[in-house]
Design an enzyme around this catalytic site. Sequence first.
Site, PDB file in Angstrom:
ATOM      1  CE1 TYR A 146      -3.690   2.492   0.598  1.00 26.94           C
ATOM      2  CE2 TYR A 146      -2.470   3.221   2.527  1.00 26.94           C
ATOM      3  CZ  TYR A 146      -3.499   3.404   1.620  1.00 26.94           C
ATOM      4  OH  TYR A 146      -4.336   4.490   1.750  1.00 26.94           O
ATOM      5  CG  ASP A 241       5.566   3.540   0.957  1.00 27.46           C
ATOM      6  OD1 ASP A 241       5.862   4.127   2.021  1.00 27.46           O
ATOM      7  OD2 ASP A 241       4.405   3.466   0.527  1.00 27.46           O
ATOM      8  CE  LYS A 274       1.006   4.509   8.590  1.00 24.05           C
ATOM      9  NZ  LYS A 274       0.980   3.849   7.319  1.00 24.05           N
TER      10      LYS A 274
HETATM   11  C1  LIG Z   1       0.295   4.360   6.009  1.00 25.48           C
HETATM   12  C2  LIG Z   1       1.010   4.131   4.725  1.00 25.48           C
HETATM   13  C3  LIG Z   1       0.875   4.998   3.635  1.00 25.48           C
HETATM   14  C4  LIG Z   1      -0.145   6.095   3.606  1.00 25.48           C
HETATM   15  O1  LIG Z   1       0.092   7.049   4.573  1.00 25.48           O
HETATM   16  P1  LIG Z   1      -1.146   7.997   5.018  1.00 25.48           P
HETATM   17  O2  LIG Z   1      -0.492   8.959   5.954  1.00 25.48           O
HETATM   18  O3  LIG Z   1      -2.146   7.095   5.650  1.00 25.48           O
HETATM   19  O4  LIG Z   1      -1.661   8.649   3.793  1.00 25.48           O
HETATM   20  C5  LIG Z   1       1.674   4.797   2.547  1.00 25.48           C
HETATM   21  N1  LIG Z   1       2.561   3.792   2.498  1.00 25.48           N
HETATM   22  C6  LIG Z   1       2.716   2.925   3.512  1.00 25.48           C
HETATM   23  C7  LIG Z   1       3.728   1.846   3.418  1.00 25.48           C
HETATM   24  C8  LIG Z   1       1.926   3.054   4.649  1.00 25.48           C
HETATM   25  O5  LIG Z   1       2.052   2.159   5.634  1.00 25.48           O
END
Ligand SMILES: *Cc1c(COP(=O)(O)O)cnc(C)c1O
Length: 434
Positions: A146, A241, A274
Amino acid sequence: MTPDTDRNLQLFQRAQKVIPGGVNSPVRAFKAVGGTPRFVSRAQGAYFWDANDKRYIDFIGSWGPMILGHGHPAVVEAVEKACLEGFSFGAPTEREVELAEEILSLVPSMDMVRLVSSGTEAGMSAIRLARGATGRTKILKFEGCYHGHADALLVKAGSGLATFGNPTSAGVPNEVVQHTLVLEYNNVAQLEEAFALHGKDLACLIIEPIAGNMNFVRASVPFMQRCRELCTEHGALLILDEVMTGFRVALGSAQSVYAKSIPGFAPDITVMGKVIGGGMPLAAFGAKRGIMEMMAPLGPVYQAGTLSGNPIATACGLATLREIQKPGFYEALGAKTQKLMTGLKGAADAAGVPFSVDSEGGMFGFFLFDALPQNYAKVMTTDNKRFNTLFHGMLDRGVYFAPALYEAGFMSAAHTEADIAEAVAAAADVFKLL
Ligand SMILES: *Cc1c(COP(=O)(O)O)cnc(C)c1O
């Protein structure tokens, strides 16, 4: 608890009248596991309390950001001070520079970062940057990873390697995902085939190094190495990511974990979120200078944000990043995570429940399988009913794990040995029900 006295239920019913599904992000609705979402009234350290004033040991920590636990005194102090100085200016501040410097000092694959407000924004902007920098259109992602909900990323695999993806959300036109190729995670042969077919058109490959959005699945070292090599060979950019793994699995983030096994390993672009916001809306993407100088106002790739680099969020992020650099922080965090995993595994074994666990730093996953799954398709074969029994059993006993089998779990510095023992004892009870 009767419906008359259950404040969570009352709030959920009220919420559903005014907010779609009663929640502002779908997984919170407990749709996968059933039952009533817990409305959080307050949190401190390793715990939160719901609207019925029931206490839970929180192994989600806002899906990762709360690495210090809730309400860490140094963070609260920094945020309180920042609040008094002003909420938002739409003009540059010293703290943005400090936070950028702090992030760059810890993740040497980047020379520059741009701060944004969500991981979605960071991922979307990183892809735009990759396309702008390479002059190419196609992008490659993996099933189960994601990267936020940008249109081009809400996509599942098409049929066969020659075809690009199909949208997974209404409202996303086919045309928007027609440049997104979706492959199976950890499948080296498929990756090589895809690069042979499309390599010269690929702007980037984007990957979660340790995928936390299909529970907890690591990219194998050979797979990650091939990702790096094939991107370099074909002139595509490798985007890691690390929104979830950044400062969560190690001080140097997941890229430092892979660099131990793959000499010289580094991504071209890193996406963070995060933990760098410590619970405030803050995310970032960064790369070497030559790539980042493609960004407006220096270069032709446009990106902007009214609240980007928000002064309260940067204060929260900075205070968090300073705490995690204290000696022994990750050793202690990792040891606690492992202790929880070993405890859960022991409890499952004693009850004869097939179970496997994995963790890195303060991030973990567990599966109702004998062996760790390697990709999304395998994760999704989890027996839903048993998972839900496990989830609700733990929830009833005051232990909060993710309300969906495809999500990771998180340890914080505030969790104590007693919290872990309590969770393991609860699991020993619950596994007998499976
Ligand atoms: C949480 C997450 C996102 C999205 O971040 P948001 O702040 O919720 O938009 C993107 N990539 C990864 C790997 C994530 O865990």
